[in-house]
Scaffold this motif. Structure first.
Motif, PDB file in Angstrom:
ATOM      1  N   PHE A   1      26.590  51.171   0.129  1.00 57.41           N
ATOM      2  CA  PHE A   1      26.460  51.512  -1.616  1.00 57.41           C
ATOM      3  C   PHE A   1      27.278  52.776  -2.060  1.00 57.41           C
ATOM      4  O   PHE A   1      26.328  53.155  -2.971  1.00 57.41           O
TER       5      PHE A   1
ATOM      6  N   ALA B   1      12.926  50.660  -5.298  1.00 54.83           N
ATOM      7  CA  ALA B   1      13.009  51.729  -4.966  1.00 54.83           C
ATOM      8  C   ALA B   1      12.683  53.129  -4.964  1.00 54.83           C
ATOM      9  O   ALA B   1      12.692  54.605  -4.465  1.00 54.83           O
TER      10      ALA B   1
ATOM     11  N   HIS C   1      20.246  53.627  -4.093  1.00 53.88           N
ATOM     12  CA  HIS C   1      20.667  53.001  -5.572  1.00 53.88           C
ATOM     13  C   HIS C   1      21.504  52.991  -6.357  1.00 53.88           C
ATOM     14  O   HIS C   1      21.089  53.813  -6.890  1.00 53.88           O
TER      15      HIS C   1
ATOM     16  N   PHE D   1      19.534  47.355  -2.010  1.00 52.16           N
ATOM     17  CA  PHE D   1      19.802  48.595  -1.370  1.00 52.16           C
ATOM     18  C   PHE D   1      19.803  49.205  -0.955  1.00 52.16           C
ATOM     19  O   PHE D   1      19.020  47.851  -0.115  1.00 52.16           O
TER      20      PHE D   1
END
Ligand SMILES: Cc1ncc(COP(=O)(O)O)c(C=O)c1O
Length: 395
Positions: free
Chosen positions: A158, A270, A284, A307
């Motif tokens: 990510f 998250a 994330h 994520f």
């Protein structure tokens, strides 16, 4: 039907009389390899006439038009998978002797295409660190560099890239840029609006939205690039069926609603994970405080439900026990559907050039349309199993 036709002939022609179709909300699903032309002159006039079903029929054209709206594009081409969209767009603009720079965080099968096919056709492939600055990336380009392939956020880990800045600097050196924008789905982020030349995505994911169809798209604004994409599809013989195009178009109708809900649920999960003792870091970009959040906030209008996070260090058998303990999350690689999924990431890092220590085993989650509290309860009990297998609370 003429009364003197024999039975065989009558059956061949029966039911083919064309009546204008009634209007439905969706496009008609036409099935046909043969396209019947109105007259002899039209047979070889394919500038003005569709001459062959592989070029697409009503549902494919409707989907292309809708995706052009989504991507703010002049033209969109369709491919039988997201991977085919990546390979198709790359093959459309490169030739032997060119060099392509590819993010090291690229989707792994895209990397396999570069390493196993592009190189065989005389294209040099060089991977760059997704954490490299746009200036350093462009400075590393050679005279042969023709294309930069980005994926932001990068697969599994990510990292965000400043794709707009890369595109701006690349353009000054006549280097093309391509974004695999499957995470942004053409809705949360529109690469063409940010100066990127080619926007590809796996429609298999959020646009399809139901984990039951493969398709990909490539979008461009420059007429020469649109033409190159179209020629590439024609020369390679790629086609998608009317049924699949219809299904993807149906998914597109609810894309904003699903993305909004899945993005919010993903952020809730998250944020909860970040507070748990068995969790190392959450990756994330849309969660304040996570790496590259500022870049996400500058360019994106929202988040999807995908994520990663790391567990505090523990053995592989404990990671497997964590995954096996999940009841609501399926274990599966694709994402973008309505259901929640989990995978372990670390085995996929072996082929990366720029190795990173993320501080513990990495898990990627896809958050679906289930109630976030139920997903959190599932993760809570699985983290308990992980802690027990590691031999202590939270460790
Ligand atoms: C970022 C990304 N690009 C492309 C693809 C390929 O899509 P498809 O499975 O339709 O080939 C995937 C699939 O997981 C992906 O995650």
């Amino acid at each position: 039907m003429p009364p003197d036709w024999n039975d065989e002939t009558r059956l061949i022609r029966a039911g083919t009389a064309s009546k204008p179709l009634v209007r439905t909300v969706g496009p008609p699903i036409q099935k046909g390899s043969t396209v019947l032309l109105p007259d002899a002159a039209s047979l070889y006039d394919d500038e003005n006439h569709l001459t062959y079903g592989r070029q697409g029929l009503a549902a494919q054209f409707a989907l292309q038009a809708a995706l052009a709206e989504l991507e703010h594009a002049r033209g969109v081409t369709l491919y039988p998978s997201g991977l085919a969209a990546l390979s198709g767009a790359v093959l459309a603009v490169l030739q032997a002797g060119d060099e392509v720079l590819v993010t090291d965080a690229v989707y792994k099968p895209s990397r396999r295409f570069c390493d196993h096919m592009l190189k065989r056709f005389g294209v040099a492939v060089r991977y760059f660190d997704p954490r490299q600055s746009p200036q350093d990336l462009i400075a590393s380009a050679s005279a042969a560099t023709r294309l930069i392939v980005m994926e932001s956020p990068g697969s599994l880990s990510f990292e965000m890239q400043d794709m707009a800045r890369v595109a701006q600097l690349a353009r000054a050196r006549q280097i093309l840029t391509l974004a695999d924008n499957t995470w942004g789905a053409g809705y949360l982020y529109r690469p063409l609006d940010h100066g990127i030349d080619l926007s590809i995505q796996a429609l298999t994911k959020y646009v399809g939205g139901h984990s039951d169809v493969f398709m990909g798209s490539a979008a461009a604004n420059d007429p020469k690039l649109v033409r190159a994409l179209e020629d590439g599809v024609t020369h390679l013989g790629w086609a998608v069926t009317g049924e699949d195009a219809y299904q993807v178009l149906r998914g597109l109708r609810t894309l904003p609603t699903r993305l909004t809900r899945q993005g919010e649920s993903g952020l809730a999960v998250a944020a909860w994970l970040r507070e748990q003792p068995g969790v190392g870091q959450v990756l994330h970009p849309a969660l304040p405080g996570c790496p590259d959040h500022d870049l996400w906030a500058r360019d994106y209008s929202g988040a999807c439900g995908l994520f990663s996070f790391t567990l505090t260090p523990g053995p592989q058998r404990a990671v497997n026990a964590f995954l096996d303990a999940l009841k609501l999350f399926g274990l599966g690689f694709s994402w973008g559907g309505f259901e929640s999924l989990a995978i372990a990431c670390d085995p996929q890092f072996a082929t990366r050039k720029f190795k990173r220590d993320y501080g513990g085993p990495m898990i990627r989650l896809h958050i679906g349309l289930e109630t976030p509290a139920d997903l959190i309860a599932d993760l809570r009990q699985a983290l308990g199993v992980y802690a027990a297998r590691c031999g202590g609370a939270g460790a």
